[in-house]
Design a protein around this motif. Structure first.
Motif, PDB file in Angstrom:
ATOM      1  N   GLY A   5       0.786  -1.232   0.000  1.00  0.00           N
ATOM      2  CA  GLY A   5       0.000   0.000   0.000  1.00  0.00           C
ATOM      3  C   GLY A   5       0.814   1.275   0.000  1.00  0.00           C
ATOM      4  O   GLY A   5       0.264   2.364  -0.116  1.00  0.00           O
ATOM      5  N   GLU A   6       2.120   1.175   0.119  1.00  0.00           N
ATOM      6  CA  GLU A   6       2.988   2.356   0.141  1.00  0.00           C
ATOM      7  C   GLU A   6       3.564   2.593  -1.253  1.00  0.00           C
ATOM      8  O   GLU A   6       4.007   1.659  -1.923  1.00  0.00           O
ATOM      9  CB  GLU A   6       4.130   2.183   1.146  1.00  0.00           C
TER      10      GLU A   6
ATOM     11  N   GLN B  36       1.343  10.094   0.381  1.00  0.00           N
ATOM     12  CA  GLN B  36       0.166  10.387  -0.432  1.00  0.00           C
ATOM     13  C   GLN B  36      -0.893  11.057   0.433  1.00  0.00           C
ATOM     14  O   GLN B  36      -1.817  10.411   0.907  1.00  0.00           O
ATOM     15  CB  GLN B  36      -0.371   9.095  -1.042  1.00  0.00           C
TER      16      GLN B  36
ATOM     17  N   LYS C 239      -5.035   3.341   0.932  1.00  0.00           N
ATOM     18  CA  LYS C 239      -3.658   2.837   0.860  1.00  0.00           C
ATOM     19  C   LYS C 239      -3.620   1.333   1.087  1.00  0.00           C
ATOM     20  O   LYS C 239      -2.935   0.598   0.374  1.00  0.00           O
ATOM     21  CB  LYS C 239      -2.772   3.534   1.902  1.00  0.00           C
TER      22      LYS C 239
END
Length: 179
Positions: A101-102, A112, A120
């Motif tokens: 998710g990064e 973000q 995310k």
């Protein structure tokens, strides 16, 4: 008799002036709409929560004739069958990767701020992929359902980006800048 003639002449002149003003306003509106600003309707939920389905946005057509898209810009992408509204994530020459998710750009974690934690976490691993010259990597803010550079749209040619979203104009309760 000359008083009536003067009055009629003044009325005709007034109508001519109004007619000219209306024609000039129409021409200016046409030029603005054709070359500088246009509207687009957001279709689908791929940009939630930033832009919602059915919202109408004004986009600036001129900005990318003078400059290039920047990371974070919400852009209008023109494809033969449909226009898309997405966020620019990767610029030409950059390497994009998503892990747990990064987002990583050129190996560095990118914060973000426009995403919720839930969005995310719903972002699948992706990449790494290097963005070629004159192309851009774009994603929707609702990563779980977005058709974007990861799936379906692929990398976006610079020539396909026709404008930058500037303002939500409808519904009126959502009137705000999109950046």
């Amino acid at each position: 008799m000359s008083f009536l003639a003067d009055t009629e002449t003044k009325k005709k002149n007034e109508w001519l002036e109004w007619g000219k003003a209306i024609i000039i306003a129409i021409v200016i509106a046409f030029l603005l709409r054709t070359f500088i600003f246009a509207t687009s309707i957001v279709q689908g939920e791929s940009m939630d929560p930033t832009l919602e389905n059915g919202e109408r946005v004004i986009f600036n057509k001129l900005v990318y004739l003078l400059d290039e898209p920047e990371r974070g810009d919400i852009v209008i992408i023109q494809r033969p069958t449909k226009n898309y509204v997405k966020r620019v994530i990767g610029l030409p020459g950059e390497t994009i990767e998503i892990v747990n998710g990064e987002l990583f750009i050129n190996g560095e974690k990118y914060i973000q701020t426009f995403l919720t934690e839930e969005a995310k976490l719903q972002t699948n691993n992706f990449g790494p992929v290097t963005v070629p010259d004159e192309q851009y990597f774009v994603m929707g803010d609702n990563r779980a359902i977005s058709k974007d550079s990861r799936n379906g749209l692929g990398l976006i040619q610079e020539s396909e980006i026709i404008g930058k979203s500037e303002v939500i104009i409808y519904p009126l309760s959502e009137w705000e800048r999109t950046q």
